[in-house]
Design a protein around this motif. Structure first.
Motif, PDB file in Angstrom:
ATOM      1  N   UNK A 124       0.753  -1.181   0.152  1.00 24.76           N
ATOM      2  CA  UNK A 124       0.067  -0.125   0.000  1.00 24.76           C
ATOM      3  C   UNK A 124       0.954   1.488   0.019  1.00 24.76           C
ATOM      4  N   UNK A 125       0.823   1.918  -0.997  1.00 22.38           N
ATOM      5  CA  UNK A 125       1.650   3.213  -1.001  1.00 22.38           C
ATOM      6  C   UNK A 125       1.390   4.454  -0.152  1.00 22.38           C
ATOM      7  N   UNK A 202       0.302  -2.377   6.630  1.00 21.76           N
ATOM      8  CA  UNK A 202       0.938  -2.559   8.093  1.00 21.76           C
ATOM      9  C   UNK A 202      -0.198  -3.097   9.089  1.00 21.76           C
ATOM     10  N   UNK A 203      -1.194  -2.515   9.515  1.00 23.36           N
ATOM     11  CA  UNK A 203      -2.272  -2.719  10.268  1.00 23.36           C
ATOM     12  C   UNK A 203      -3.597  -2.721   9.489  1.00 23.36           C
ATOM     13  N   UNK A 204      -4.641  -3.806   9.610  1.00 23.04           N
ATOM     14  CA  UNK A 204      -5.537  -3.903   9.269  1.00 23.04           C
ATOM     15  C   UNK A 204      -6.759  -3.686  10.372  1.00 23.04           C
ATOM     16  N   UNK A 205      -7.509  -2.402  10.304  1.00 27.22           N
ATOM     17  CA  UNK A 205      -8.508  -2.361  11.315  1.00 27.22           C
ATOM     18  C   UNK A 205      -9.866  -2.398  10.762  1.00 27.22           C
ATOM     19  N   UNK A 206     -10.179  -1.401  10.042  1.00 26.53           N
ATOM     20  CA  UNK A 206     -11.745  -1.629   9.342  1.00 26.53           C
ATOM     21  C   UNK A 206     -11.673  -2.320   8.027  1.00 26.53           C
ATOM     22  N   UNK A 207     -10.312  -2.188   7.388  1.00 28.70           N
ATOM     23  CA  UNK A 207     -10.228  -2.886   6.225  1.00 28.70           C
ATOM     24  C   UNK A 207     -10.302  -1.839   4.989  1.00 28.70           C
ATOM     25  N   UNK A 208     -10.860  -0.570   5.597  1.00 30.24           N
ATOM     26  CA  UNK A 208     -11.020   0.350   4.323  1.00 30.24           C
ATOM     27  C   UNK A 208     -10.041   0.753   3.374  1.00 30.24           C
ATOM     28  N   UNK A 209      -8.494   0.840   3.884  1.00 30.79           N
ATOM     29  CA  UNK A 209      -7.524   1.197   3.070  1.00 30.79           C
ATOM     30  C   UNK A 209      -7.108   0.010   2.193  1.00 30.79           C
ATOM     31  N   UNK A 210      -7.469  -1.107   2.534  1.00 36.43           N
ATOM     32  CA  UNK A 210      -7.138  -2.304   1.569  1.00 36.43           C
ATOM     33  C   UNK A 210      -8.262  -2.336   0.617  1.00 36.43           C
TER      34      UNK A 210
END
Ligand SMILES: [Zn+2]
Length: 234
Positions: A124-125, A202-210
Protein backbone atom coordinates in the motif's frame (compact mmCIF):
# COMPACT_ATOMS: atom_id res chain seq x y z
CA UNK A 1 32.94 17.88 29.88
CA UNK A 2 33.63 14.19 30.54
CA UNK A 3 29.96 13.53 31.30
CA UNK A 4 29.04 15.22 28.05
CA UNK A 5 31.54 13.13 26.11
CA UNK A 6 30.31 9.97 27.74
CA UNK A 7 26.71 10.88 26.85
CA UNK A 8 27.69 11.44 23.24
CA UNK A 9 29.49 8.09 23.14
CA UNK A 10 26.43 6.44 24.65
CA UNK A 11 24.20 8.00 22.00
CA UNK A 12 26.48 6.85 19.21
CA UNK A 13 26.53 3.37 20.70
CA UNK A 14 22.72 3.32 20.89
CA UNK A 15 22.41 4.32 17.25
CA UNK A 16 24.94 1.74 16.09
CA UNK A 17 23.76 -1.05 18.37
CA UNK A 18 20.21 -0.56 19.59
CA UNK A 19 20.33 -1.96 23.08
CA UNK A 20 16.70 -1.90 24.10
CA UNK A 21 14.01 -4.34 23.01
CA UNK A 22 11.39 -2.61 20.79
CA UNK A 23 8.71 -4.73 22.41
CA UNK A 24 9.30 -4.18 26.12
CA UNK A 25 12.29 -1.82 26.37
CA UNK A 26 14.35 -4.43 28.28
CA UNK A 27 18.05 -4.37 27.64
CA UNK A 28 19.03 -6.67 24.79
CA UNK A 29 21.76 -9.20 25.40
CA UNK A 30 24.35 -10.41 22.95
CA UNK A 31 22.77 -12.18 19.99
CA UNK A 32 19.35 -10.59 20.44
CA UNK A 33 18.24 -8.19 17.73
CA UNK A 34 15.30 -5.75 17.91
CA UNK A 35 13.25 -8.05 20.17
CA UNK A 36 14.33 -9.82 23.35
CA UNK A 37 13.84 -13.57 23.66
CA UNK A 38 10.82 -13.14 25.95
CA UNK A 39 9.03 -10.86 23.44
CA UNK A 40 9.85 -13.23 20.58
CA UNK A 41 8.06 -15.97 22.47
CA UNK A 42 5.18 -13.80 23.64
CA UNK A 43 4.44 -11.95 20.41
CA UNK A 44 0.83 -12.84 19.43
CA UNK A 45 1.10 -14.71 16.10
CA UNK A 46 -2.26 -15.23 14.40
CA UNK A 47 -1.09 -18.49 12.80
CA UNK A 48 -3.48 -17.76 9.91
CA UNK A 49 -2.27 -19.83 7.00
CA UNK A 50 -3.96 -18.67 3.75
CA UNK A 51 -5.91 -21.93 3.75
CA UNK A 52 -8.46 -22.05 6.58
CA UNK A 53 -11.02 -19.24 6.81
CA UNK A 54 -9.99 -16.57 9.32
CA UNK A 55 -11.07 -13.24 10.84
CA UNK A 56 -9.18 -11.21 8.20
CA UNK A 57 -11.07 -12.92 5.37
CA UNK A 58 -14.31 -12.07 7.12
CA UNK A 59 -13.47 -8.34 7.21
CA UNK A 60 -13.66 -8.29 3.40
CA UNK A 61 -16.71 -10.47 2.82
CA UNK A 62 -19.29 -8.73 0.68
CA UNK A 63 -17.03 -5.73 0.12
CA UNK A 64 -14.39 -6.68 -2.42
CA UNK A 65 -13.35 -9.88 -4.15
CA UNK A 66 -10.33 -11.18 -2.29
CA UNK A 67 -9.01 -14.68 -2.88
CA UNK A 68 -7.59 -15.02 0.61
CA UNK A 69 -6.44 -12.71 3.40
CA UNK A 70 -4.26 -13.13 6.48
CA UNK A 71 -2.22 -11.16 9.00
CA UNK A 72 0.98 -12.01 10.80
CA UNK A 73 0.17 -10.65 14.28
CA UNK A 74 -2.71 -9.57 16.48
CA UNK A 75 -2.64 -5.84 17.21
CA UNK A 76 -3.65 -4.46 20.60
CA UNK A 77 -3.56 -1.01 22.17
CA UNK A 78 -0.70 -1.94 24.45
CA UNK A 79 2.14 -4.36 24.12
CA UNK A 80 4.80 -5.74 21.83
CA UNK A 81 3.01 -5.35 18.48
CA UNK A 82 1.89 -1.79 19.11
CA UNK A 83 5.39 -0.82 20.24
CA UNK A 84 7.03 -2.41 17.19
CA UNK A 85 4.70 -0.71 14.73
CA UNK A 86 4.92 2.62 16.54
CA UNK A 87 8.72 2.56 16.23
CA UNK A 88 8.48 1.48 12.60
CA UNK A 89 6.09 4.29 11.65
CA UNK A 90 7.05 7.19 13.87
CA UNK A 91 10.57 6.61 15.21
CA UNK A 92 12.50 6.03 12.00
CA UNK A 93 13.07 2.35 12.77
CA UNK A 94 12.69 1.17 9.19
CA UNK A 95 14.54 -2.07 9.91
CA UNK A 96 11.54 -3.37 11.89
CA UNK A 97 9.70 -3.76 8.57
CA UNK A 98 12.42 -5.99 7.14
CA UNK A 99 12.54 -7.94 10.41
CA UNK A 100 8.79 -8.66 10.32
CA UNK A 101 8.81 -9.34 6.57
CA UNK A 102 11.61 -11.88 6.83
CA UNK A 103 9.96 -13.59 9.79
CA UNK A 104 6.47 -13.73 8.24
CA UNK A 105 7.86 -14.56 4.80
CA UNK A 106 9.74 -17.57 6.11
CA UNK A 107 6.58 -18.84 7.85
CA UNK A 108 4.52 -18.39 4.67
CA UNK A 109 7.14 -20.14 2.57
CA UNK A 110 7.14 -23.02 5.06
CA UNK A 111 3.36 -23.53 5.21
CA UNK A 112 3.31 -23.56 1.43
CA UNK A 113 -0.27 -22.37 0.80
CA UNK A 114 0.95 -19.18 -0.82
CA UNK A 115 4.25 -20.20 -2.36
CA UNK A 116 4.25 -20.41 -6.18
CA UNK A 117 0.87 -18.69 -6.25
CA UNK A 118 1.92 -15.04 -6.09
CA UNK A 119 3.33 -13.15 -9.09
CA UNK A 120 3.86 -9.76 -7.46
CA UNK A 121 3.77 -8.29 -3.97
CA UNK A 122 2.34 -4.73 -3.95
CA UNK A 123 2.69 -2.56 -0.84
CA UNK A 124 0.00 0.00 0.00
CA UNK A 125 1.66 3.28 -1.08
CA UNK A 126 2.01 6.54 0.80
CA UNK A 127 1.17 9.88 -0.73
CA UNK A 128 4.44 11.42 -2.09
CA UNK A 129 4.23 14.24 0.45
CA UNK A 130 3.94 11.82 3.34
CA UNK A 131 6.71 9.68 1.87
CA UNK A 132 9.03 12.69 1.79
CA UNK A 133 8.14 13.56 5.37
CA UNK A 134 8.68 10.07 6.77
CA UNK A 135 11.58 9.25 4.47
CA UNK A 136 10.36 5.74 3.69
CA UNK A 137 7.19 3.74 3.20
CA UNK A 138 6.91 1.64 6.37
CA UNK A 139 5.36 -1.21 4.35
CA UNK A 140 8.13 -1.44 1.70
CA UNK A 141 10.72 -3.47 3.57
CA UNK A 142 8.01 -5.80 4.89
CA UNK A 143 6.68 -6.32 1.33
CA UNK A 144 10.19 -6.98 0.02
CA UNK A 145 10.80 -9.55 2.76
CA UNK A 146 7.62 -11.39 1.80
CA UNK A 147 8.48 -11.23 -1.92
CA UNK A 148 11.94 -12.63 -1.29
CA UNK A 149 10.59 -15.65 0.59
CA UNK A 150 7.72 -16.20 -1.86
CA UNK A 151 10.24 -15.93 -4.71
CA UNK A 152 8.44 -13.19 -6.61
CA UNK A 153 8.78 -9.46 -7.30
CA UNK A 154 7.85 -6.53 -5.14
CA UNK A 155 6.30 -3.81 -7.33
CA UNK A 156 6.46 -0.48 -5.55
CA UNK A 157 5.40 2.01 -8.21
CA UNK A 158 2.46 0.34 -9.89
CA UNK A 159 -0.09 1.41 -7.27
CA UNK A 160 0.17 5.07 -6.24
CA UNK A 161 -1.67 7.34 -3.87
CA UNK A 162 -2.92 10.39 -5.71
CA UNK A 163 -4.67 12.35 -2.99
CA UNK A 164 -4.21 12.69 0.71
CA UNK A 165 -7.33 13.41 2.69
CA UNK A 166 -7.69 13.17 6.43
CA UNK A 167 -9.50 10.14 7.75
CA UNK A 168 -13.06 11.15 8.46
CA UNK A 169 -13.43 9.25 11.71
CA UNK A 170 -16.93 10.56 12.36
CA UNK A 171 -18.26 9.17 9.10
CA UNK A 172 -19.46 5.63 8.73
CA UNK A 173 -17.70 3.02 6.63
CA UNK A 174 -19.84 3.70 3.56
CA UNK A 175 -19.20 7.44 3.72
CA UNK A 176 -15.44 6.94 3.89
CA UNK A 177 -15.55 4.50 1.04
CA UNK A 178 -17.13 7.03 -1.29
CA UNK A 179 -14.85 9.77 -0.15
CA UNK A 180 -11.59 7.86 -0.63
CA UNK A 181 -12.63 6.05 -3.75
CA UNK A 182 -10.29 7.69 -6.21
CA UNK A 183 -7.32 8.12 -3.92
CA UNK A 184 -5.33 5.23 -5.37
CA UNK A 185 -4.51 4.65 -9.03
CA UNK A 186 -2.59 2.19 -11.16
CA UNK A 187 0.30 3.58 -13.18
CA UNK A 188 0.42 0.54 -15.46
CA UNK A 189 -2.65 -1.73 -15.26
CA UNK A 190 -1.30 -4.03 -18.01
CA UNK A 191 1.58 -5.27 -15.84
CA UNK A 192 -0.94 -6.75 -13.43
CA UNK A 193 -3.32 -8.30 -15.97
CA UNK A 194 -4.04 -11.93 -15.22
CA UNK A 195 -1.64 -11.89 -12.26
CA UNK A 196 -1.92 -13.07 -8.67
CA UNK A 197 -1.15 -10.09 -6.46
CA UNK A 198 -0.40 -10.02 -2.75
CA UNK A 199 -1.48 -6.58 -1.49
CA UNK A 200 0.35 -5.68 1.73
CA UNK A 201 -0.22 -3.12 4.51
CA UNK A 202 0.82 -2.54 8.12
CA UNK A 203 -2.31 -2.79 10.28
CA UNK A 204 -5.80 -3.82 9.17
CA UNK A 205 -8.47 -2.18 11.32
CA UNK A 206 -11.70 -1.66 9.36
CA UNK A 207 -10.14 -2.84 6.10
CA UNK A 208 -11.08 0.46 4.41
CA UNK A 209 -7.60 1.15 2.97
CA UNK A 210 -7.19 -2.38 1.63
CA UNK A 211 -10.67 -2.17 0.14
CA UNK A 212 -9.92 1.02 -1.79
CA UNK A 213 -6.55 -0.30 -2.95
CA UNK A 214 -8.12 -3.59 -4.05
CA UNK A 215 -10.75 -1.57 -5.98
CA UNK A 216 -7.94 0.19 -7.83
CA UNK A 217 -6.10 -3.09 -8.51
CA UNK A 218 -9.32 -4.63 -9.85
CA UNK A 219 -9.08 -2.31 -12.85
CA UNK A 220 -6.52 -4.76 -14.22
CA UNK A 221 -8.23 -7.52 -16.19
CA UNK A 222 -8.14 -11.00 -14.72
CA UNK A 223 -6.28 -9.98 -11.57
CA UNK A 224 -6.52 -12.15 -8.43
CA UNK A 225 -5.97 -10.39 -5.13
CA UNK A 226 -4.56 -11.82 -1.91
CA UNK A 227 -4.14 -9.65 1.17
CA UNK A 228 -1.57 -9.73 3.96
CA UNK A 229 -0.70 -7.36 6.79
CA UNK A 230 1.74 -7.11 9.64
CA UNK A 231 -1.12 -7.06 12.11
CA UNK A 232 -4.89 -7.10 12.44
CA UNK A 233 -7.05 -5.54 15.15
CA UNK A 234 -8.97 -8.54 16.47
ZN1 LIG B 1 11.21 -7.53 24.98
Amino acid sequence: MLTKLSNILNDINTVLLPLACFGCNARLTRGEQLLCTVCRHEIPLTEYDFKEENSVDRIFYGRIKVQKAASFLFYSDVGIVKNLIHHLKYKKQEQIGAFLGTWYGSLLAENNHLKNRIDHVVPVPLHPRKLRKRGYNQVSAFAKGLAQHLECNCLENVLIKTANTRTQTKKNRLGRWFEDRSLYELTDPEILEGKNILLVDDVITTGATMEICAQALSKSKGITIYIASMAVVP
